[in-house]
Design a protein around this motif. Structure first.
Motif, PDB file in Angstrom:
ATOM      1  N   UNK A 143       0.814  -1.211   0.000  1.00 16.62           N
ATOM      2  CA  UNK A 143       0.000   0.000   0.000  1.00 16.62           C
ATOM      3  C   UNK A 143       0.848   1.261   0.000  1.00 16.62           C
ATOM      4  N   UNK A 144       2.137   1.136   0.268  1.00 16.62           N
ATOM      5  CA  UNK A 144       3.028   2.304   0.267  1.00 16.62           C
ATOM      6  C   UNK A 144       2.909   3.064  -1.055  1.00 16.62           C
ATOM      7  N   UNK A 145       2.636   4.371  -0.928  1.00 14.39           N
ATOM      8  CA  UNK A 145       2.560   5.228  -2.103  1.00 14.39           C
ATOM      9  C   UNK A 145       1.263   5.134  -2.886  1.00 14.39           C
ATOM     10  N   UNK A 193      -9.698   3.633  11.434  1.00 14.54           N
ATOM     11  CA  UNK A 193      -8.843   2.962  12.416  1.00 14.54           C
ATOM     12  C   UNK A 193      -8.282   1.661  11.880  1.00 14.54           C
ATOM     13  N   UNK A 194      -9.111   0.886  11.186  1.00 12.98           N
ATOM     14  CA  UNK A 194      -8.606  -0.382  10.624  1.00 12.98           C
ATOM     15  C   UNK A 194      -7.415  -0.127   9.716  1.00 12.98           C
ATOM     16  N   UNK A 195      -7.540   0.865   8.840  1.00 12.91           N
ATOM     17  CA  UNK A 195      -6.441   1.193   7.932  1.00 12.91           C
ATOM     18  C   UNK A 195      -5.212   1.640   8.711  1.00 12.91           C
ATOM     19  N   UNK A 196      -5.413   2.465   9.725  1.00 10.32           N
ATOM     20  CA  UNK A 196      -4.302   2.919  10.559  1.00 10.32           C
ATOM     21  C   UNK A 196      -3.586   1.738  11.208  1.00 10.32           C
ATOM     22  N   UNK A 197      -4.361   0.782  11.733  1.00  9.01           N
ATOM     23  CA  UNK A 197      -3.769  -0.379  12.397  1.00  9.01           C
ATOM     24  C   UNK A 197      -3.006  -1.258  11.415  1.00  9.01           C
ATOM     25  N   UNK A 198      -3.546  -1.428  10.221  1.00  6.86           N
ATOM     26  CA  UNK A 198      -2.871  -2.231   9.195  1.00  6.86           C
ATOM     27  C   UNK A 198      -1.544  -1.589   8.809  1.00  6.86           C
ATOM     28  N   UNK A 199      -1.570  -0.287   8.579  1.00  5.36           N
ATOM     29  CA  UNK A 199      -0.344   0.423   8.202  1.00  5.36           C
ATOM     30  C   UNK A 199       0.700   0.355   9.314  1.00  5.36           C
ATOM     31  N   UNK A 226      -8.069   2.461  20.632  1.00  3.47           N
ATOM     32  CA  UNK A 226      -8.412   3.132  19.371  1.00  3.47           C
ATOM     33  C   UNK A 226      -8.151   4.631  19.491  1.00  3.47           C
ATOM     34  N   UNK A 227      -8.621   5.215  20.581  1.00  7.57           N
ATOM     35  CA  UNK A 227      -8.427   6.652  20.797  1.00  7.57           C
ATOM     36  C   UNK A 227      -6.943   7.003  20.871  1.00  7.57           C
ATOM     37  N   UNK A 228      -6.174   6.182  21.575  1.00  6.40           N
ATOM     38  CA  UNK A 228      -4.743   6.457  21.728  1.00  6.40           C
ATOM     39  C   UNK A 228      -4.009   6.349  20.392  1.00  6.40           C
ATOM     40  N   UNK A 229      -4.424   5.395  19.566  1.00  2.00           N
ATOM     41  CA  UNK A 229      -3.780   5.225  18.263  1.00  2.00           C
ATOM     42  C   UNK A 229      -4.004   6.448  17.380  1.00  2.00           C
ATOM     43  N   UNK A 230      -5.215   6.978  17.370  1.00  2.00           N
ATOM     44  CA  UNK A 230      -5.491   8.183  16.582  1.00  2.00           C
ATOM     45  C   UNK A 230      -4.730   9.382  17.135  1.00  2.00           C
ATOM     46  N   UNK A 231      -4.626   9.448  18.450  1.00  2.00           N
ATOM     47  CA  UNK A 231      -3.898  10.554  19.069  1.00  2.00           C
ATOM     48  C   UNK A 231      -2.411  10.495  18.720  1.00  2.00           C
ATOM     49  N   UNK A 232      -1.832   9.304  18.834  1.00  2.00           N
ATOM     50  CA  UNK A 232      -0.414   9.136  18.522  1.00  2.00           C
ATOM     51  C   UNK A 232      -0.114   9.457  17.064  1.00  2.00           C
ATOM     52  N   UNK A 233      -1.075   9.148  16.198  1.00  2.00           N
ATOM     53  CA  UNK A 233      -0.896   9.432  14.767  1.00  2.00           C
ATOM     54  C   UNK A 233      -1.244  10.869  14.420  1.00  2.00           C
ATOM     55  N   UNK A 237       4.773  -0.971   9.659  1.00  2.00           N
ATOM     56  CA  UNK A 237       5.762   0.080   9.844  1.00  2.00           C
ATOM     57  C   UNK A 237       5.489   1.295   8.985  1.00  2.00           C
ATOM     58  N   UNK A 238       4.240   1.451   8.541  1.00  2.00           N
ATOM     59  CA  UNK A 238       3.858   2.571   7.695  1.00  2.00           C
ATOM     60  C   UNK A 238       2.956   3.533   8.456  1.00  2.00           C
ATOM     61  N   UNK A 239       2.728   4.700   7.894  1.00  2.00           N
ATOM     62  CA  UNK A 239       1.820   5.686   8.467  1.00  2.00           C
ATOM     63  C   UNK A 239       0.963   6.261   7.349  1.00  2.00           C
ATOM     64  N   UNK A 240       0.046   7.153   7.690  1.00  2.00           N
ATOM     65  CA  UNK A 240      -0.778   7.781   6.664  1.00  2.00           C
ATOM     66  C   UNK A 240       0.071   8.640   5.731  1.00  2.00           C
ATOM     67  N   UNK A 241       1.230   9.052   6.210  1.00  2.00           N
ATOM     68  CA  UNK A 241       2.131   9.821   5.357  1.00  2.00           C
ATOM     69  C   UNK A 241       2.783   8.985   4.274  1.00  2.00           C
ATOM     70  N   UNK A 242       2.707   7.650   4.403  1.00  2.00           N
ATOM     71  CA  UNK A 242       3.319   6.755   3.422  1.00  2.00           C
ATOM     72  C   UNK A 242       2.353   6.319   2.334  1.00  2.00           C
ATOM     73  N   UNK A 243       1.079   6.721   2.452  1.00  2.00           N
ATOM     74  CA  UNK A 243       0.097   6.436   1.414  1.00  2.00           C
ATOM     75  C   UNK A 243      -0.499   7.753   0.934  1.00  2.00           C
TER      76      UNK A 243
END
Length: 332
Positions: free
Chosen positions: A138-140, A153-159, A300-307, A163-169
Motif C-alpha cells: 500500500x506504500x505510495x 482505524x482499521x487502515x491505521x492499524x494495518x499500516x 483506538x483513541x490512543x492510536x489516533x492521538x499518537x498518529x 511500519x507505515x503511516x498515513x504519510x506513506x500512502x
C-alpha cells in the motif's frame, strides 16, 4: 388606548407562549415522575452500514412503539454524530472511530450501549487484477477511506503493523458511494471499508479483500445519544425502551439470518446475495459498557492521538454512560 392595546397583546402573547411550552413539556412527565411516552418523539439517525431501521422492522420491534420515531439517513458515522451534537438527532449507531473523533472535537455525546460484530466485513479491498498483494504494497498508493469512520482505524492499524503511516500512502477521504465509484473506475488503488459495502465491492467490481479486520480492530458498534437528550427524563425513558428493542432485534437477527437477509434486501434495495454475505459475517454480541469495552476502545483513541489524526487526546470513560447496562441483565 394604544398603551392598553399593547399591554393586552403582550399579555396574550405571554399566555400563548406559556401554553405552548406547557403543551410541549408538561404532559410528558407526570406529577408522580412517570413518563407519558405518547408525548415523546425520538429522532434517530441511520446508515446503510448499520441498517438499524431495517433491522428493527424485520425483527418486529417497531410494531408497538409507544413514542414517535423519526428517521434520518447518513452515509457514515461522523456526519451522524455531528447531527447529534448539533441537537437535531437523539440517537444513532456507529462504529468504533466516530465517537473518538467527535469527542476529541468537543462534541457533547454519550456512548450508552455497545454490541460487537464480526470483523470479516471490515476490510481493505483492491481491484481484482491489482498488483497489491500484501499490506506493505500500500506504500505510495491511493487508498480511499471515510475520515473518522471505523475503517479509518482499521487502515491505521494495518499500516502501523507494516511500519507505515498515513504519510506513506495517498489517503483519499471519500464517503462510501463515492469510493465505490472511484474503485470501479480505477481512480483509487485500494479502499478501506465495512459491510455491506465490502460485499458490494466484491460482487459488483470483483474486488479482492487484501486484509480484513481480524487481529487489527475491535468490532464495536456503539449506540450514541446527546448529553442534551440524556438531560431530558422523557426522552431518556424512551431511550431505555429503544436500547431494549435493539438488543432484542440483535438476538432475532442472529437466529433468523435468512429472514433478516430478505427484509434487509427489500428495504435497502441491495441484492440479496450482497446482503447475505454481509450478514453471515456480521452477527451481533451485546456487551456491557462496564466490562472491558472502555479499555479496548481507549486503544483506538490512543492510536489516533499518537498518529495526530485527532485534535486532542481523549479518555473514553468520559463519554460513556452505563445507565442502560442493566438491560442486559433483564432484557425482557
Amino acid at each position: 388606548m394604544k398603551r392598553r392595546i399593547t399591554t393586552l397583546i403582550a399579555a396574550a402573547l405571554l399566555l400563548t407562549v406559556t401554553a405552548a411550552c406547557g403543551a410541549r413539556e408538561e404532559p410528558r412527565v407526570r406529577a408522580d415522575g412517570s413518563v407519558d411516552l405518547s408525548q415523546v418523539t425520538l429522532r434517530v439517525g441511520d446508515q446503510k452500514g448499520t441498517g438499524l431501521q431495517a433491522l428493527l422492522t424485520a425483527a418486529g420491534q417497531l410494531d408497538d412503539v409507544e413514542y414517535k420515531v423519526t428517521w434520518s439517513q447518513f452515509t457514515s458515522g461522523p456526519p451522524l454524530l455531528e447531527a447529534i451534537n448539533a441537537g437535531s438527532l437523539d440517537f444513532g449507531a456507529v462504529g468504533n472511530s466516530p465517537p473518538v473523533f467527535a469527542a476529541s472535537a468537543g462534541a457533547k455525546i454519550a456512548i450508552v450501549a455497545v454490541s460487537e460484530k464480526g470483523r470479516g466485513g471490515q476490510a481493505v479491498v483492491v481491484p481484482a487484477g491489482s498488483s497489491i498483494k500484501t499490506p506493505a504494497d500500500l506504500r505510495g498508493r491511493r487508498v480511499a477511506v471515510a475520515k473518522g469512520s471505523s475503517s479509518n482505524f482499521h487502515l491505521l492499524a494495518v499500516l502501523k503493523k507494516e511500519g507505515l503511516s498515513f504519510g506513506d500512502i495517498q489517503p483519499q477521504y471519500l464517503q462510501p458511494p463515492d469510493a465505490l465509484a472511484a474503485l470501479s473506475s480505477g481512480k483509487i488503488d485500494a479502499w478501506a471499508i465495512w459491510d455491506p459495502y465490502t460485499a458490494q465491492a466484491q460482487a459488483q467490481t470483483k474486488a479482492r479483500i487484501l486484509i480484513d479486520g481480524e487481529d487489527y480492530t475491535n468490532g464495536f458498534e456503539f449506540q450514541i445519544t446527546g448529553r442534551e437528550t440524556l438531560a431530558d427524563p422523557a426522552r431518556t425513558a424512551a431511550l431505555g425502551d429503544w436500547v431494549t428493542r435493539i438488543r432484542k432485534a440483535h438476538r432475532w437477527a442472529n437466529d433468523n439470518q435468512d429472514e433478516w437477509t430478505k427484509v434487509y434486501s427489500e428495504l435497502t434495495g441491495l441484492d440479496p446475495g450482497i446482503v447475505g454475505t454481509a450478514i453471515k459475517r456480521s452477527s451481533f454480541k451485546d456487551l456491557k459498557l462496564a466490562g472491558d469495552v472502555v479499555e479496548r476502545e481507549q486503544l483506538v483513541a490512543d492510536a489516533f492521538s499518537e498518529a495526530r489524526l485527532i485534535p486532542a487526546p481523549i479518555k473514553i470513560a468520559d463519554v460513556v454512560d452505563t445507565r442502560f447496562d442493566a438491560i442486559l441483565e433483564n432484557p425482557s
